[in-house]
Motif scaffolding. Structure first.
Motif, short mmCIF file in Angstrom:
data_model
loop_
_atom_site.label_atom_id
_atom_site.label_comp_id
_atom_site.label_asym_id
_atom_site.label_seq_id
_atom_site.Cartn_x
_atom_site.Cartn_y
_atom_site.Cartn_z
N ARG A 1 0.80 -1.22 0.00
CA ARG A 1 0.00 0.00 0.00
C ARG A 1 0.84 1.28 0.00
O ARG A 1 0.46 2.26 -0.61
CB ARG A 1 -0.93 0.01 1.20
N CYS A 2 1.97 1.27 0.73
CA CYS A 2 2.72 2.52 0.86
C CYS A 2 4.20 2.37 0.59
O CYS A 2 4.95 3.34 0.73
CB CYS A 2 2.50 3.13 2.24
N GLY A 3 4.66 1.20 0.22
CA GLY A 3 6.08 1.01 -0.03
C GLY A 3 6.86 1.14 1.26
O GLY A 3 6.43 0.67 2.31
N LEU A 4 7.99 1.80 1.19
CA LEU A 4 8.82 2.00 2.37
C LEU A 4 8.67 3.42 2.93
O LEU A 4 9.48 3.88 3.71
CB LEU A 4 10.29 1.72 2.04
N ASN A 5 7.60 4.12 2.47
CA ASN A 5 7.34 5.48 2.94
C ASN A 5 5.86 5.58 3.30
O ASN A 5 5.02 5.88 2.46
CB ASN A 5 7.70 6.50 1.86
N CYS A 6 5.55 5.29 4.56
CA CYS A 6 4.16 5.23 5.01
C CYS A 6 3.79 6.49 5.79
O CYS A 6 4.45 6.84 6.76
CB CYS A 6 3.95 4.00 5.88
N VAL A 7 2.74 7.15 5.34
CA VAL A 7 2.24 8.36 6.00
C VAL A 7 0.84 8.07 6.52
O VAL A 7 -0.04 7.65 5.76
CB VAL A 7 2.22 9.57 5.03
N TRP A 8 0.66 8.29 7.80
CA TRP A 8 -0.62 8.09 8.46
C TRP A 8 -1.16 9.43 8.95
O TRP A 8 -0.45 10.19 9.58
CB TRP A 8 -0.46 7.17 9.67
N TYR A 9 -2.44 9.70 8.66
CA TYR A 9 -3.16 10.83 9.24
C TYR A 9 -4.12 10.24 10.27
O TYR A 9 -4.97 9.42 9.92
CB TYR A 9 -3.94 11.61 8.18
N ILE A 10 -3.98 10.65 11.51
CA ILE A 10 -4.88 10.17 12.54
C ILE A 10 -5.98 11.22 12.69
O ILE A 10 -5.73 12.34 13.13
CB ILE A 10 -4.16 9.94 13.88
N LYS A 11 -7.18 10.85 12.26
CA LYS A 11 -8.30 11.78 12.18
C LYS A 11 -9.33 11.51 13.29
O LYS A 11 -9.20 10.54 14.02
CB LYS A 11 -8.96 11.65 10.81
N ASP A 12 -10.35 12.35 13.34
CA ASP A 12 -11.40 12.18 14.34
C ASP A 12 -12.05 10.80 14.26
O ASP A 12 -12.41 10.22 15.28
CB ASP A 12 -12.50 13.24 14.15
N ASN A 13 -12.20 10.27 13.04
CA ASN A 13 -12.90 8.99 12.88
C ASN A 13 -11.97 7.77 12.82
O ASN A 13 -12.43 6.66 12.64
CB ASN A 13 -13.79 9.03 11.64
N GLY A 14 -10.63 7.99 12.95
CA GLY A 14 -9.70 6.87 12.97
C GLY A 14 -8.46 7.13 12.14
O GLY A 14 -8.30 8.20 11.54
N PRO A 15 -7.54 6.16 12.08
CA PRO A 15 -6.30 6.33 11.32
C PRO A 15 -6.50 6.10 9.83
O PRO A 15 -7.26 5.22 9.43
CB PRO A 15 -5.38 5.26 11.93
N CYS A 16 -5.80 6.90 9.02
CA CYS A 16 -5.88 6.80 7.56
C CYS A 16 -4.48 6.75 6.98
O CYS A 16 -3.65 7.63 7.24
CB CYS A 16 -6.61 8.01 6.97
N LEU A 17 -4.22 5.74 6.15
CA LEU A 17 -2.94 5.58 5.48
C LEU A 17 -3.01 6.19 4.09
O LEU A 17 -3.99 5.98 3.37
CB LEU A 17 -2.60 4.08 5.36
#
Length: 137
Positions: free
Chosen positions: A100-116
């Motif tokens: 899904r993200c290779g070796l560079n994973c960015v997560w946004y932790i939002k009000d409704n949960g974590p998003c990759l």
């Protein structure tokens, strides 16, 4: 053990020590707090490393980097907690997330949960909170 099997084991061990550690790829994980009107508390760790607990304000990031092991079994988890919910999530699983993200994973932790952030499309793959909060602001 046959002579062939012994030679195969010796060759495999030699290859492990011949491959320099610098040749292993580096993975990057960036966790960004996107909790509206609140903070995100995270505690990230793997089987070998404990990255500690961090409190992130809105749009504040917690980046970390590491070299996945040669067996492809490296996993990092984060316990995440907000006023909207909490849960434990894999933020890097070499088997699944590299797709899904290779070796560079960015997560946004939002009000409704974590998003990759999915690479290369930049679409968001979101998960709901495992323990939603009763409190809604």
């Amino acid at each position: 053990m046959s002579s062939f099997n012994i030679k195969l084991v010796v060759l495999s061990l030699n290859l492990l020590f011949i491959i320099p550690l610098e040749a292993r790829p580096t993975a990057h994980v960036n966790i960004i707090g996107n909790v509206d009107k609140g903070t995100l508390t995270i505690h990230c760790y793997s089987e070998d490393d404990d990255l500690g607990t961090h409190v992130l304000a809105y749009n504040q990031a917690f980046p970390f980097s590491f070299s996945p092991n040669i067996w492809g079994t490296t996993k990092f988890y984060c316990d995440s907690s907000t006023q909207f919910g909490s849960g434990n999530y894999a933020v890097f699983d070499h088997q699944m997330l590299t797709i899904r993200c290779g070796l560079n994973c960015v997560w946004y932790i939002k009000d409704n949960g974590p998003c990759l952030v999915i690479n290369p499309t930049h679409e968001l793959w979101c998960q709901p909170w495992k323990k939603p909060s009763e409190l809604r602001s």
